[in-house]
Motif scaffolding. Structure first.
Motif, mmCIF file in Angstrom:
data_model
loop_
_atom_site.group_PDB
_atom_site.id
_atom_site.type_symbol
_atom_site.label_atom_id
_atom_site.label_comp_id
_atom_site.label_asym_id
_atom_site.label_seq_id
_atom_site.Cartn_x
_atom_site.Cartn_y
_atom_site.Cartn_z
ATOM 1 N N UNK A 126 0.837 -1.200 0.000
ATOM 2 C CA UNK A 126 0.000 0.000 0.000
ATOM 3 C C UNK A 126 0.870 1.248 0.000
ATOM 4 N N UNK A 127 2.013 1.181 0.685
ATOM 5 C CA UNK A 127 2.903 2.343 0.742
ATOM 6 C C UNK A 127 3.366 2.732 -0.655
ATOM 7 N N UNK A 128 3.712 1.730 -1.465
ATOM 8 C CA UNK A 128 4.135 2.011 -2.833
ATOM 9 C C UNK A 128 3.014 2.696 -3.602
ATOM 10 N N UNK A 129 1.776 2.231 -3.385
ATOM 11 C CA UNK A 129 0.661 2.754 -4.175
ATOM 12 C C UNK A 129 0.266 4.178 -3.798
ATOM 13 N N UNK A 130 0.649 4.644 -2.604
ATOM 14 C CA UNK A 130 0.380 6.053 -2.305
ATOM 15 C C UNK A 130 1.586 6.925 -2.658
ATOM 16 N N UNK A 131 2.596 6.316 -3.268
ATOM 17 C CA UNK A 131 3.709 7.121 -3.778
ATOM 18 C C UNK A 131 4.910 7.207 -2.864
ATOM 19 N N UNK A 132 5.007 6.293 -1.910
ATOM 20 C CA UNK A 132 6.186 6.291 -1.042
ATOM 21 C C UNK A 132 7.301 5.508 -1.735
ATOM 22 N N UNK A 158 2.032 8.157 -9.332
ATOM 23 C CA UNK A 158 1.138 8.809 -8.371
ATOM 24 C C UNK A 158 1.253 10.325 -8.535
ATOM 25 N N UNK A 212 -3.549 0.852 6.086
ATOM 26 C CA UNK A 212 -2.523 0.890 7.124
ATOM 27 C C UNK A 212 -3.236 0.663 8.450
#
Lengths: 300, 234
Positions: free
Chosen positions: A186-192, B74, B88
């Protein structure tokens, strides 16, 4: 043993325990942040700690730099060294199969490299002592006696842990780090940027180890084997639940206090057993650790 | 707006996609249908730059993007709502939403957007301070969509938003998807539920074993005999 003596020992044990415990807590936090985000324990944590102490010693004694320069320099060196280790070695490994095992082996490799380097350079061949900035005056709190140095260690450890927690919980980068630990996909998908975040975490872990080294070095005799202290950091992490940061801090303090109480009440030769008895007790009574959340039950 | 040209991708020696081409025009809802394992999620992950292409090209707004990093996608406004419950869990609902705006620096606008996405999903507002892991399945799906919206997407990639939800909740979610599209958002929708997907979309592609088997206007596909037999159970 009369009650007065017991009361005195209790106070002294807790006070001294908080001092050493705060160092274990720092080491445990350094271990846990890596475990949470890289999914492998960093077995080079002890040697990073040891090497950081020697870097500081080298700057301070051999290059005769002032303290005010030595502190940021050694923290910076540890940060960069750990981050580079992630960037150069672990990222390569990350693209192969059987990642966890390989990461563990790689961290073991780093620990040998660091130990070897310290021994070979001639700085680490004889035990040395690290100069202290605090005097050896003592302060009495209740009936417990602490040196100014002890107070300094505890205060600086508490301040730096507070700064770390504020950073981790309330800044954008800290939030990204927590996100990577919780759910990398999920972190990758929010641009992290996973690699950058993990590299920063390794750097930060190096910095915390180096901080622990700077604080404790004046209190102990420096040898190339001083990194074995990190076993107690691992013990603290296990007691806390291995994924919980407050748990790691709590675990560190518990081990510090347990060691000192055992030393005072039983025998100083029993000190090294105390942390492991504490681990066993915690694992038997609360297998997930003190703050490790619920036991994960796998659905079949 | 988005064009996949003959893309292939795989995991090890297994080919997941072979020569997929599709187009998403601005302002439309395009559906990508197919059975389990047909390659739908892989296609989205190729667009999000999580899965590497073995061949082919991806163009977004006229630029080639298949060499970019996932965060660049993104940043360009391609946000994915992943399948399943990729939240999360130990963060609050509020933090989950804020992290959707991770790459944005316009703090004041982010705060407004927080209010805006909560208008779509009032239930999230009530759960603001709660840990996201304590939400129900439907609420988690809403949170995922809201999180993606916090990234100010131009193109929203939706992966199986109906999965595991009650018919009533599916209705609600799709009503919001329609509304978002009406407000100008372009959507690429991956679904197993062909009926509902053809209903909301303008155009649809059907994947079979990593290749596009059918494509056409959704209204036409609904009447197509082969599609009806294989995907609509009629």
């Amino acid at each position: 043993m009369d009650w007065q003596l017991i009361w005195l020992f209790l106070q002294q044990g807790v006070a001294s325990g908080l001092v050493t415990g705060s160092i274990y807590a720092l080491l445990a936090v350094a271990i846990v942040i890596i475990f949470k985000t890289t999914d492998a324990p960093n077995f080079a944590a002890g040697e990073l700690f040891m090497a950081a102490a020697y870097v500081a010693l080298y700057l301070l004694v051999f290059l005769a730099l002032p303290f005010i320069a030595v502190v940021p320099l050694s923290l910076g060196v540890a940060f960069i060294a750990a981050a580079l280790f992630y960037r150069i070695v672990l990222q390569k490994i990350g693209s192969s199969a059987a990642v966890t095992v390989n990461v563990v082996i790689a961290t073991l490799g780093l620990s040998f490299v660091l130990k070897g380097a310290v021994r070979k350079t001639g700085v680490g061949d004889v035990p040395r002592s690290f100069p202290s900035i605090f005097g050896n005056d003592t302060i009495t709190i209740g009936q417990a006696v602490l040196t100014l140095q002890d107070i300094g260690i505890l205060a600086l450890a508490v301040v730096s842990m507070t700064i770390f927690f504020l950073f981790f919980n309330f800044t954008r980068t800290g939030r990204a780090m927590r996100a990577v630990g919780m759910n990398p996909k999920a972190a990758v998908l929010v641009g992290i940027n996973l690699r950058r975040t993990r590299m920063l975490i390794w750097g930060l872990s190096g910095l915390l180890s180096s901080l622990a080294a700077l604080l404790i070095a004046p209190k102990i005799l420096m040898t190339a084997d001083m990194g074995s202290v990190v076993i107690l950091g691992f013990a603290a992490a296990i007691i806390g639940g291995f994924t919980s940061l407050p748990g790691a801090v709590l675990g560190g303090l518990i081990i510090g206090i347990a060691e000192n109480l055992v030393g005072l009440f039983i025998s100083s030769r029993a000190i090294s057993v105390a942390p492991f008895v504490a681990i066993m007790l915690v694992l038997v009574l609360r297998p997930q650790g003190l703050l490790g959340g619920k036991v994960a039950v796998k659905k079949v | 707006m988005l064009e996949l040209k003959d893309i292939s991708a795989g995991y090890g020696r297994i080919n997941a996609l072979s020569g997929v081409g599709l187009k998403v025009d601005a302002g439309r809802v395009v559906a990508l249908l197919g059975a389990n394992g047909a390659g739908k999620t892989t296609t989205l992950n190729c667009i999000s730059r999580v899965v590497a292409l073995t061949s082919g090209e991806i163009h977004f707004e006229g630029q080639r993007v298949d060499r970019l990093a996932s965060e660049d996608m993104v940043a360009r406004g391609v946000c994915q709502v992943p399948e399943g419950r990729e939240i999360f869990a130990r963060m609050s609902v509020r933090e989950n939403l804020e992290i959707g705006a991770h790459l944005r620096r316009d703090t004041a606008v982010i705060r407004q957007d927080l209010d805006r996405v909560c208008e779509y999903f009032p239930r999230l507002r009530q759960r603001f301070a709660q840990e996201a892991g304590t939400l129900s399945g439907g609420e988690q799906q809403m949170l995922l969509i809201a999180r993606a919206l916090m990234g100010r997407p131009k193109l929203l990639l939706l992966d199986e938003p109906s999965l595991g939800l009650s018919p009533l909740l599916v209705e609600q979610i799709f009503a919001i998807i329609r509304q978002l599209n009406k407000e100008g958002l372009t959507i690429l929708l991956v679904e197993q539920n062909a009926r509902i997907a053809l209903n909301v979309s303008d155009y649809a592609y059907i994947l079979e074993n990593g290749e596009i088997a059918f494509e056409g206007n959704s209204a036409d596909l609904v009447r197509d005999d082969r599609v009806r037999q294989a995907y609509l159970g009629a």
